[in-house]
Design a protein around this motif. Sequence first.
Motif, PDB file in Angstrom:
ATOM      1  N   HIS A   1      -2.315 -10.026   2.080  1.00  0.00           N
ATOM      2  CA  HIS A   1      -3.506  -9.579   2.823  1.00  0.00           C
ATOM      3  C   HIS A   1      -4.476 -10.738   2.932  1.00  0.00           C
ATOM      4  O   HIS A   1      -4.203 -11.825   2.416  1.00  0.00           O
ATOM      5  CB  HIS A   1      -4.134  -8.328   2.189  1.00  0.00           C
ATOM      6  CG  HIS A   1      -4.651  -8.497   0.790  1.00  0.00           C
ATOM      7  ND1 HIS A   1      -3.829  -8.742  -0.275  1.00  0.00           N
ATOM      8  CD2 HIS A   1      -5.906  -8.457   0.286  1.00  0.00           C
ATOM      9  CE1 HIS A   1      -4.553  -8.827  -1.379  1.00  0.00           C
ATOM     10  NE2 HIS A   1      -5.819  -8.675  -1.071  1.00  0.00           N
TER      11      HIS A   1
ATOM     12  N   ASP B   1      -4.548  -8.129   9.418  1.00  0.00           N
ATOM     13  CA  ASP B   1      -5.381  -8.919   8.510  1.00  0.00           C
ATOM     14  C   ASP B   1      -5.533 -10.370   8.958  1.00  0.00           C
ATOM     15  O   ASP B   1      -6.133 -11.178   8.240  1.00  0.00           O
ATOM     16  CB  ASP B   1      -4.815  -8.882   7.077  1.00  0.00           C
ATOM     17  CG  ASP B   1      -5.522  -7.837   6.197  1.00  0.00           C
ATOM     18  OD1 ASP B   1      -6.046  -6.852   6.769  1.00  0.00           O
ATOM     19  OD2 ASP B   1      -5.529  -7.998   4.965  1.00  0.00           O
TER      20      ASP B   1
ATOM     21  N   HIS C   1       4.128  -2.018   5.467  1.00  0.00           N
ATOM     22  CA  HIS C   1       2.682  -1.940   5.683  1.00  0.00           C
ATOM     23  C   HIS C   1       2.092  -0.895   4.738  1.00  0.00           C
ATOM     24  O   HIS C   1       2.549   0.257   4.715  1.00  0.00           O
ATOM     25  CB  HIS C   1       2.425  -1.556   7.151  1.00  0.00           C
ATOM     26  CG  HIS C   1       0.983  -1.564   7.531  1.00  0.00           C
ATOM     27  ND1 HIS C   1       0.479  -0.712   8.498  1.00  0.00           N
ATOM     28  CD2 HIS C   1      -0.069  -2.288   7.089  1.00  0.00           C
ATOM     29  CE1 HIS C   1      -0.822  -0.942   8.624  1.00  0.00           C
ATOM     30  NE2 HIS C   1      -1.174  -1.889   7.788  1.00  0.00           N
TER      31      HIS C   1
ATOM     32  N   PRO D   1      -1.592   0.016   4.201  1.00  0.00           N
ATOM     33  CA  PRO D   1      -3.032  -0.125   4.440  1.00  0.00           C
ATOM     34  C   PRO D   1      -3.847   0.646   3.399  1.00  0.00           C
ATOM     35  O   PRO D   1      -3.360   1.585   2.788  1.00  0.00           O
ATOM     36  CB  PRO D   1      -3.207   0.491   5.829  1.00  0.00           C
ATOM     37  CG  PRO D   1      -2.066   1.447   5.984  1.00  0.00           C
ATOM     38  CD  PRO D   1      -0.921   0.813   5.237  1.00  0.00           C
TER      39      PRO D   1
ATOM     40  N   PRO E   1      -6.967  -3.225   5.886  1.00  0.00           N
ATOM     41  CA  PRO E   1      -6.178  -2.590   6.958  1.00  0.00           C
ATOM     42  C   PRO E   1      -4.798  -3.206   7.130  1.00  0.00           C
ATOM     43  O   PRO E   1      -3.847  -2.523   7.490  1.00  0.00           O
ATOM     44  CB  PRO E   1      -7.047  -2.810   8.201  1.00  0.00           C
ATOM     45  CG  PRO E   1      -8.438  -2.969   7.681  1.00  0.00           C
ATOM     46  CD  PRO E   1      -8.300  -3.665   6.354  1.00  0.00           C
TER      47      PRO E   1
END
Length: 241
Positions: free
Chosen positions: A62, A87, A150, A152, A156
Amino acid sequence: MPEVAPRIRRLGDDIVNSYLVEDGGQVVIVDAGVPAYWGLLPKELAAIGRSLDDVRAVVLTHGHSDHVGYAERARGHGIPIRIHELDAALARAEAPNPAKGFGPTRLVPLLSFLVWSARKGALRIPKIQEVSTFGDGATLDLPGAPVVIHVPGHTPGSAALHFPGHDALFVGDALATYAVTTGRHGPQVAPFTADAEQALASLARLEDIGARLVLPGHGEAWRDGAAAAVRAVRATVETSA
Ligand SMILES: [Zn+2]
């Protein structure tokens, strides 16, 4: 500095983690920690008979600054930086940190983290000029063929990376095994999480990954499998509710 597992090494100490993953004589870096870790790289690479020329990419879990660390230095050596598309702006310091404050804190661990960070150069992180992005489900064309999941919530564009041949899941700050803000050890929601509820929901995406080794952005390696790590995080929420 320690070998975490065969073909996986960690730079620095386990307050902020940056990992080297070796496969077929080539290396991927997962997260770039803090600027001071750059100086540790040549020795760590030499320990596995490799050099900077063998590093194919820095993959960021991230865009937080304590993961961006020495990435721009690496990029200056021709090493591409990869991150989830959501990101990318955060990693280039073009978007504000979505974290809402520190969360719960205890003075002594927090202060010692801030002092540690300052000493490791984390107050002045060189901005990454250019990143290339990936999306959920991608298998990256890199040593170890990491698969992107992913997750989040922390940010995000937080992403976990599964290296099937290493039996390892790099989770970034989707969960932590050490909280720099409280000094608490064990699997838990990481400090500086933008949306804790979403972060907890995202853990469901990790629990069926068969990986035994779970490698967080902060804290020690968890060696009892992804499913048990996820259960342990949920247990911390249930007991504090
Ligand atoms: Zn973070």
